[in-house]
Design a protein around this motif. Structure first.
Motif, PDB file in Angstrom:
ATOM      1  N   ALA A   1     -17.937   7.079   9.448  1.00 33.71           N
ATOM      2  CA  ALA A   1     -16.950   7.155   8.370  1.00 33.71           C
ATOM      3  C   ALA A   1     -15.957   8.292   8.601  1.00 33.71           C
ATOM      4  N   GLU A   2     -16.441   9.429   9.076  1.00 37.39           N
ATOM      5  CA  GLU A   2     -15.541  10.560   9.299  1.00 37.39           C
ATOM      6  C   GLU A   2     -14.547  10.263  10.422  1.00 37.39           C
ATOM      7  N   ALA A   3     -15.036   9.687  11.507  1.00 35.64           N
ATOM      8  CA  ALA A   3     -14.157   9.367  12.637  1.00 35.64           C
ATOM      9  C   ALA A   3     -13.135   8.305  12.246  1.00 35.64           C
ATOM     10  N   LEU A   4     -13.561   7.296  11.491  1.00 37.60           N
ATOM     11  CA  LEU A   4     -12.634   6.240  11.099  1.00 37.60           C
ATOM     12  C   LEU A   4     -11.591   6.776  10.121  1.00 37.60           C
ATOM     13  N   ALA A   5     -11.999   7.679   9.240  1.00 39.16           N
ATOM     14  CA  ALA A   5     -11.040   8.286   8.315  1.00 39.16           C
ATOM     15  C   ALA A   5      -9.977   9.062   9.091  1.00 39.16           C
ATOM     16  N   MET A   6     -10.404   9.832  10.096  1.00 40.96           N
ATOM     17  CA  MET A   6      -9.460  10.607  10.893  1.00 40.96           C
ATOM     18  C   MET A   6      -8.519   9.690  11.676  1.00 40.96           C
ATOM     19  N   LEU A   7      -9.053   8.617  12.239  1.00 42.19           N
ATOM     20  CA  LEU A   7      -8.226   7.653  12.958  1.00 42.19           C
ATOM     21  C   LEU A   7      -7.204   7.019  12.020  1.00 42.19           C
ATOM     22  N   THR A   8      -7.644   6.662  10.837  1.00 43.22           N
ATOM     23  CA  THR A   8      -6.770   6.029   9.846  1.00 43.22           C
ATOM     24  C   THR A   8      -5.596   6.934   9.497  1.00 43.22           C
ATOM     25  N   LEU A   9      -5.902   8.183   9.154  1.00 42.06           N
ATOM     26  CA  LEU A   9      -4.838   9.099   8.757  1.00 42.06           C
ATOM     27  C   LEU A   9      -3.915   9.418   9.937  1.00 42.06           C
ATOM     28  N   SER A  10      -4.480   9.543  11.114  1.00 41.46           N
ATOM     29  CA  SER A  10      -3.665   9.829  12.302  1.00 41.46           C
ATOM     30  C   SER A  10      -2.700   8.685  12.611  1.00 41.46           C
ATOM     31  N   LEU A  11      -3.192   7.452  12.546  1.00 40.89           N
ATOM     32  CA  LEU A  11      -2.322   6.296  12.787  1.00 40.89           C
ATOM     33  C   LEU A  11      -1.266   6.156  11.695  1.00 40.89           C
ATOM     34  N   LEU A  12      -1.658   6.449  10.473  1.00 38.23           N
ATOM     35  CA  LEU A  12      -0.721   6.356   9.361  1.00 38.23           C
ATOM     36  C   LEU A  12       0.407   7.368   9.521  1.00 38.23           C
ATOM     37  N   GLU A  13       0.047   8.642   9.690  1.00 41.13           N
ATOM     38  CA  GLU A  13       1.059   9.689   9.790  1.00 41.13           C
ATOM     39  C   GLU A  13       1.889   9.540  11.064  1.00 41.13           C
ATOM     40  N   GLY A  14       1.243   9.137  12.149  1.00 43.19           N
ATOM     41  CA  GLY A  14       1.983   8.900  13.390  1.00 43.19           C
ATOM     42  C   GLY A  14       2.980   7.763  13.245  1.00 43.19           C
ATOM     43  N   GLY A  15       2.568   6.711  12.564  1.00 46.17           N
ATOM     44  CA  GLY A  15       3.464   5.583  12.326  1.00 46.17           C
ATOM     45  C   GLY A  15       4.649   5.969  11.458  1.00 46.17           C
ATOM     46  N   ILE A  16       4.390   6.801  10.447  1.00 50.59           N
ATOM     47  CA  ILE A  16       5.474   7.270   9.581  1.00 50.59           C
ATOM     48  C   ILE A  16       6.463   8.097  10.393  1.00 50.59           C
ATOM     49  N   MET A  17       5.927   9.049  11.147  1.00 48.19           N
ATOM     50  CA  MET A  17       6.787   9.944  11.926  1.00 48.19           C
ATOM     51  C   MET A  17       7.638   9.175  12.929  1.00 48.19           C
ATOM     52  N   LEU A  18       7.024   8.267  13.669  1.00 46.99           N
ATOM     53  CA  LEU A  18       7.760   7.519  14.694  1.00 46.99           C
ATOM     54  C   LEU A  18       8.763   6.547  14.071  1.00 46.99           C
ATOM     55  N   SER A  19       8.405   5.944  12.950  1.00 44.88           N
ATOM     56  CA  SER A  19       9.337   5.039  12.273  1.00 44.88           C
ATOM     57  C   SER A  19      10.549   5.797  11.756  1.00 44.88           C
ATOM     58  N   ARG A  20      10.311   6.967  11.177  1.00 44.71           N
ATOM     59  CA  ARG A  20      11.425   7.776  10.671  1.00 44.71           C
ATOM     60  C   ARG A  20      12.295   8.277  11.823  1.00 44.71           C
ATOM     61  N   LEU A  21      11.651   8.674  12.915  1.00 40.84           N
ATOM     62  CA  LEU A  21      12.382   9.168  14.079  1.00 40.84           C
ATOM     63  C   LEU A  21      13.228   8.068  14.713  1.00 40.84           C
TER      64      LEU A  21
END
Length: 197
Positions: free
Chosen positions: A153-173
């Motif tokens: 659960a901890e690893a999946l939570a970290m993966l989820t947030l990382s993909l989410l924030e990375g997707g936001i950053m790259l989409s905005r960029l």
């Protein structure tokens, strides 16, 4: 709500939008007076400093985004749906994010990394709450038998947030929703392949 409380809330709202678009360092008290139409003396009747405004503005922005995520999560019938809801809120991150200027957590974390310990601390708290919420969904999925028992659960939570924030950053960029769309597809495939029973 008293007139003073209404004014304070208005300052917070306008400042939250300003900071989230231009950053804390890129927004002066003069910018806040322009955004609110309230003179510096009026600002100081409600807040002791720009730092106090910034903290309240960050809290406000996170409440707005958090409310939209919570609403989307509550509509999900399964744990898979609830996890995907985080991404659906930011599906159009490039042109219509849930809060003007993008993700307040991402923006504040990047800007305050080395320059503003107080805002960095607020971003850490927000990140921790988000990870806790995601982890809880994963644990519910395991408990219900929807997810495999060996899903971390901890690893999946970290993966989820990382993909989410990375997707936001790259989409905005990039000025395009393409990165977020790719992350949504990749994340969905990952859940189906490695997490769902």
């Amino acid at each position: 709500m008293t007139k003073g409380e209404q004014t304070r809330r208005f300052i917070i709202k306008q400042s939250a939008e300003l900071f989230n678009q231009h950053g804390y360092a890129g927004s002066s008290l003069s910018d806040i007076t322009l955004a609110t139409g309230i003179k510096k003396g009026g600002l100081y009747r409600h807040f002791a400093s720009k730092d106090e405004i910034a903290v309240e503005a960050f809290n406000y922005a996170c409440q707005i985004v958090g409310g939209k995520i919570e609403e989307a999560v509550q509509k999900g019938e399964t744990s898979y749906d609830k996890l995907m809801a985080y991404f659906r809120v930011y599906e159009h991150a490039a042109e219509s994010p849930p809060f003007i200027g993008g993700c307040p957590l991402l923006n504040t974390a990047v800007e305050s990394d080395d320059s503003h310990p107080l805002l960095r601390s607020k971003a850490q708290e927000s990140s921790g709450r988000t990870l806790d919420g995601i982890r809880e969904i994963v644990e519910q999925g395991r408990a219900s038998g929807e997810f495999r028992a060996d899903v971390n659960a901890e690893a999946l939570a970290m993966l989820t947030l990382s993909l989410l924030e990375g997707g936001i950053m790259l989409s905005r960029l990039e000025g395009s929703n393409r990165p977020m769309q790719l992350n949504i597809e990749s994340y969905s495939s990952y859940l189906k392949q490695f997490c769902l029973k």
